[in-house]
Enzyme design. Structure first.
Site, PDB file in Angstrom:
ATOM      1  N   SER A   9       0.661  -1.001  -0.015  1.00  0.00           N
ATOM      2  CA  SER A   9      -0.303   0.211  -0.200  1.00  0.00           C
ATOM      3  C   SER A   9       0.778   0.948  -0.229  1.00  0.00           C
ATOM      4  O   SER A   9       1.422   1.758   0.644  1.00  0.00           O
ATOM      5  CB  SER A   9      -0.992  -0.106   1.434  1.00  0.00           C
ATOM      6  N   HIS A  34      -1.095  -0.826  -4.984  1.00  0.00           N
ATOM      7  CA  HIS A  34      -2.272  -0.961  -3.825  1.00  0.00           C
ATOM      8  C   HIS A  34      -2.262   0.654  -3.845  1.00  0.00           C
ATOM      9  O   HIS A  34      -1.390   0.972  -2.755  1.00  0.00           O
ATOM     10  CB  HIS A  34      -2.590  -1.528  -2.986  1.00  0.00           C
ATOM     11  N   ASP A  36      -4.692   3.860  -2.364  1.00  0.00           N
ATOM     12  CA  ASP A  36      -5.674   4.163  -1.719  1.00  0.00           C
ATOM     13  C   ASP A  36      -6.249   6.072  -1.146  1.00  0.00           C
ATOM     14  O   ASP A  36      -5.940   6.588  -1.015  1.00  0.00           O
ATOM     15  CB  ASP A  36      -5.346   4.204   0.214  1.00  0.00           C
ATOM     16  N   MET A  38      -8.764   8.717  -0.553  1.00  0.00           N
ATOM     17  CA  MET A  38      -9.914   8.819   0.917  1.00  0.00           C
ATOM     18  C   MET A  38     -10.482  10.032  -0.259  1.00  0.00           C
ATOM     19  O   MET A  38      -9.414  10.663   0.139  1.00  0.00           O
ATOM     20  CB  MET A  38      -8.830   8.721   1.915  1.00  0.00           C
ATOM     21  N   HIS A  67      -7.857   1.658  -4.586  1.00  0.00           N
ATOM     22  CA  HIS A  67      -8.672   1.232  -3.459  1.00  0.00           C
ATOM     23  C   HIS A  67      -9.735   2.818  -2.329  1.00  0.00           C
ATOM     24  O   HIS A  67      -8.808   3.255  -2.376  1.00  0.00           O
ATOM     25  CB  HIS A  67      -8.294   0.833  -2.067  1.00  0.00           C
ATOM     26  N   MET A  69     -12.061   4.542  -1.337  1.00  0.00           N
ATOM     27  CA  MET A  69     -12.918   4.871   0.318  1.00  0.00           C
ATOM     28  C   MET A  69     -13.443   6.632  -0.146  1.00  0.00           C
ATOM     29  O   MET A  69     -13.157   7.370   0.229  1.00  0.00           O
ATOM     30  CB  MET A  69     -11.493   5.012   1.217  1.00  0.00           C
ATOM     31  N   MET A 139     -12.517  -5.832   4.478  1.00  0.00           N
ATOM     32  CA  MET A 139     -10.929  -4.627   5.258  1.00  0.00           C
ATOM     33  C   MET A 139     -10.762  -5.472   6.722  1.00  0.00           C
ATOM     34  O   MET A 139     -11.621  -5.656   7.719  1.00  0.00           O
ATOM     35  CB  MET A 139     -11.698  -3.597   5.687  1.00  0.00           C
ATOM     36  N   ASP A 173      -6.985  -6.199   3.994  1.00  0.00           N
ATOM     37  CA  ASP A 173      -6.443  -5.020   3.783  1.00  0.00           C
ATOM     38  C   ASP A 173      -6.589  -4.158   5.098  1.00  0.00           C
ATOM     39  O   ASP A 173      -7.548  -4.583   5.807  1.00  0.00           O
ATOM     40  CB  ASP A 173      -6.756  -3.958   2.728  1.00  0.00           C
TER      41      ASP A 173
HETATM   42  C1  DX5 Z   1      -6.375   1.696   5.050  1.00  0.00           C
HETATM   43  C2  DX5 Z   1      -5.850   1.289   3.900  1.00  0.00           C
HETATM   44  C3  DX5 Z   1      -4.815   0.486   4.164  1.00  0.00           C
HETATM   45  C4  DX5 Z   1      -3.322   0.505   4.103  1.00  0.00           C
HETATM   46  C5  DX5 Z   1      -2.828  -0.580   5.402  1.00  0.00           C
HETATM   47  O1  DX5 Z   1      -8.032   2.473   5.445  1.00  0.00           O
HETATM   48  O2  DX5 Z   1      -6.773   1.008   2.960  1.00  0.00           O
HETATM   49  O3  DX5 Z   1      -4.761   0.336   2.329  1.00  0.00           O
HETATM   50  O4  DX5 Z   1      -2.603   1.044   4.015  1.00  0.00           O
HETATM   51  O5  DX5 Z   1      -2.412   0.302   6.007  1.00  0.00           O
HETATM   52  P1  DX5 Z   1      -0.908  -1.276   7.190  1.00  0.00           P
HETATM   53  O6  DX5 Z   1      -1.022  -2.238   5.949  1.00  0.00           O
HETATM   54  O7  DX5 Z   1       0.043   0.006   7.630  1.00  0.00           O
HETATM   55  O8  DX5 Z   1      -2.343  -1.998   8.238  1.00  0.00           O
HETATM   56 ZN    ZN Z   2      -6.014   0.129   1.291  1.00  0.00          ZN
END
Ligand code: DX5
Ligand code: ZN
Length: 212
Positions: A9, A34, A36, A38, A67, A69, A139, A173
């Site tokens: 990630s 990956h 993320d 947000m 991903h 969010m 998750m 994840d």
């Molecule tokens: C959290 C993200 C993850 C995050 C995971 O909302 O979707 O992808 O980066 O991080 P770790 O592996 O540090 O829990």
């Molecule tokens: Zn993620």
């Protein structure tokens, strides 16, 4: 079961050295990046949007696993496809009022499509739609931040999906490391996302090995 794929990630990378971080993950044996996204609404944190992903795509040699969010994911599906997402995952909770319409918008992009569920959300609502999905993301922390502790109770949903005969990609994840990855694989997960564990490792190639 297919071999386990690893998706570091980028949330945990050093963004001032993004190009080198992408290369570091690829050299270490990452299967997907990956990414993320947000929006500060669906989750109480904000990352980046299409322009940054467009630049990541220019430097990436492996698929981008995006991903989302975010609220109103259907409105954004095509925009993320246009900047180079290969796999696009949206949250069921962000689309439960118009799930079929949202899924249709994602499928229309031609990307592989995943649906994610946060820890409180069961996988039962996904059951009628599984045939249309390429991936389910369970998750193992509450979406929004890296570095949280793994929630082993969420793995019952992974076992549930495999008991139903789901043979598609099953991604985990949140809080994945050398120890928790064992539980994920035993439950039936075959795509592991790891942020702080991998980008925090001195030697990412060595850190990836126990996950595989
Ligand atoms: C959290 C993200 C993850 C995050 C995971 O909302 O979707 O992808 O980066 O991080 P770790 O592996 O540090 O829990
Ligand atoms: Zn993620």
């Amino acid at each position: 079961m297919p071999p386990v794929r690893i998706a570091p990630s980028l949330l945990a990378c050093d963004f001032s050295r993004l190009e080198q971080e992408l290369a570091r993950a690829e050299a270490a044996g990452a299967d997907w990046h990956h990414v993320d996204v947000m929006d500060g609404h669906f989750v109480p944190n904000l990352t980046f949007g299409p322009p940054i992903i467009k630049d990541i795509k220019r430097r990436a040699n492996i698929p981008l696993d995006v991903h989302l969010m975010i609220e109103n994911p259907a409105e954004w599906a095509q925009k993320y496809a246009d900047v180079g997402a290969d796999i696009l995952t949206f949250h069921y909770e962000a689309a439960q009022d118009n799930f079929e319409e949202t899924l249709a918008a994602f499928k229309a992009t031609g990307c592989r499509v995943g649906v994610a569920v946060n820890p409180p959300c069961g996988v039962e609502p996904l059951r009628p739609h599984l045939a249309e999905l390429d991936m389910v993301l369970v998750m193992t922390v509450h979406a929004g931040f890296g570095g949280q502790s793994f929630m082993p109770e969420t793995l019952s949903k992974v076992r549930q999906l495999r008991d139903w005969g789901w043979t598609g990609d099953l991604q985990i994840d949140g809080g994945v490391n050398a120890q928790t990855s064992v539980l994920c694989k035993e439950a039936g997960a075959d795509v592991l996302v790891a942020g702080s564990y991998l980008f925090g490792a001195e030697n990412m190639a060595e850190a990836i090995l126990p996950l595989k």
